[in-house]
Design an enzyme around this catalytic site. Structure first.
Site, PDB file in Angstrom:
ATOM      1  CB  THR A 123      51.712  43.201  42.366  1.00 30.48           C
ATOM      2  OG1 THR A 123      51.589  44.273  40.908  1.00 30.48           O
ATOM      3  CG2 THR A 123      50.875  42.862  42.449  1.00 30.48           C
ATOM      4  CG  ASP A 192      46.499  43.047  41.521  1.00 31.61           C
ATOM      5  OD1 ASP A 192      44.998  42.313  40.554  1.00 31.61           O
ATOM      6  OD2 ASP A 192      47.284  43.284  40.754  1.00 31.61           O
ATOM      7  CG  ASP A 213      42.483  41.290  37.301  1.00 30.27           C
ATOM      8  OD1 ASP A 213      41.017  41.225  36.988  1.00 30.27           O
ATOM      9  OD2 ASP A 213      42.481  41.928  37.178  1.00 30.27           O
TER      10      ASP A 213
END
Length: 378
Positions: A123, A192, A213
């Protein structure tokens, strides 16, 4: 004679601006920049034009910046699309774009994308722009992760080309990042988009978009008069979550949204389908080798004086799962988190028993200085 002199002076100034590629609306004095980046520049990197080193890529300009500086090293970035994966590992770097709509920093990998060595990015590693040093600043530009999230999502589950880890970060504030400043920037992606995971950061008059998110992490961030735009994923009931904060319990504040506008991407986006946020407890490894959700990550998010469109759920917030001490799935609820609102405006039922409200006394304490540990960004 006087008129001819004035006309000649105007022509000279205009010509200088054109040479530098600076429009009248963004007419910054050339002497204020340490270097210029121009994607259409045909010369040798570092060649001085009007006394300023000029480069084809942002990476080249960064490589030429001093390793350490006590004052801002300002890089002017002209209109263009800069397909570069950038890492800011020097302090006091400051980007100034020519225009937030036409100066674009972009890259297109996700967490599950493979590198040349066969490993995946992860990520944080997927970030188009990673800031790991203090006092970084940016204004008048777009920071984008252009990974095609909708295309990947539409693939069948048995399609070997479908990434299961589709988090794709545009901006990552990590490592020693602190006092990061963003003005008139667009930060765009899907899942993200913006990771504020350490230190303090300030965003003013910015446009931030995503779906799942898309503002997350353990950092302390103040969002002032920003447009927070939820991407329409075309579902009738769940179009995502704005925040996934993992604020450490030792920090009083995490993410604060002040006078922001919470918008939906399309007019047809389903009502009551986007959550203000959910509590993220990242998985950590304990000294005995077991893994569990961080018990000290008690999310802190506050929305104050914000305008909310009708895509925001009437319940406000959602729960999130993690690994409990027994190794089983545990549900972390909004009630256990530090989620608050104060004098927001929006559709009917914006204030109810599931949406905690700050009292007037506590609201007065939510200042930029307090949220950002004494830093008053200028």
């Amino acid at each position: 004679m006087k008129k001819k002199f004035i006309a000649a002076l105007i022509l000279a100034v205009s010509t200088t601006l054109l040479v530098l590629g600076i429009s009248n609306s963004r007419a910054y004095a050339a002497s204020t920049y340490n270097s210029i980046v121009d994607s259409s520049f045909k010369g040798t990197d570092g060649t001085k034009l009007n006394g300023i080193p000029t480069y084809k890529t942002i990476t080249s300009a960064l490589n030429s910046a001093p390793a350490s500086s006590n004052v801002s090293y300002k890089i002017y970035i002209k209109t263009g699309t800069y397909y570069e994966k950038l890492n800011i590992n020097k302090p006091n770097i400051y980007f100034v774009g020519e225009n937030e709509n036409t100066t674009k920093l972009t890259y297109n990998v996700a967490s599950g994308s493979k590198k040349n060595d066969g490993t995946t990015y992860g990520t944080s590693g997927s970030a188009s722009l990673n800031v790991s040093s203090p006092s970084f600043g940016a204004e008048n530009l777009t920071i984008e992760n252009s990974f095609d999230y909708p295309k990947n999502l539409a693939k069948k589950s048995n399609d070997p080309s479908k990434l299961q880890s589709a988090q794709a970060v545009a901006l990552n504030l990590s490592g020693s990042s602190n006092k990061a400043y963003f003005k008139n920037c667009k930060i765009t992606g899907y899942q993200d988009t913006l990771c504020s995971n350490t230190g303090t950061s300030y965003f003013t008059n910015c446009y931030i978009s995503g779906c799942i998110d898309f503002i997350f992490g353990a950092g302390q961030s103040f969002f002032n008069s920003c447009n927070i735009v939820s991407v329409d994923m075309k579902t009738p009931s769940n179009n995502g979550y704005i925040t996934a904060a993992s604020t450490n319990i030792s920090n009083k504040y995490g993410f604060v949204f002040y006078k922001c506008s919470l918008q939906k991407q399309t007019s047809t986006m389903a009502t009551n389908s986007v959550s203000l946020g959910r509590p993220w407890h990242p998985t950590i490894t304990l000294s005995n080798g077991t893994r569990e959700a961080d018990p000290n990550a008690i999310a802190s998010v506050i929305y104050m004086h914000c305008n909310m469109d009708n895509h925001i759920k009437s319940s406000g917030w959602d729960s999130m799962t993690g690994i409990g001490p027994d190794g089983k799935t545990k549900i972390f609820t909004p009630g256990e988190s530090r989620f608050y609102e104060y004098q927001n405006k929006g559709p009917e039922n914006i204030v109810n028993s599931s949406r905690k409200q700050l009292n007037d006394t506590d609201a007065l304490k939510v200042t930029i200085k307090n949220v950002l540990n004494g830093w008053n960004p200028q």
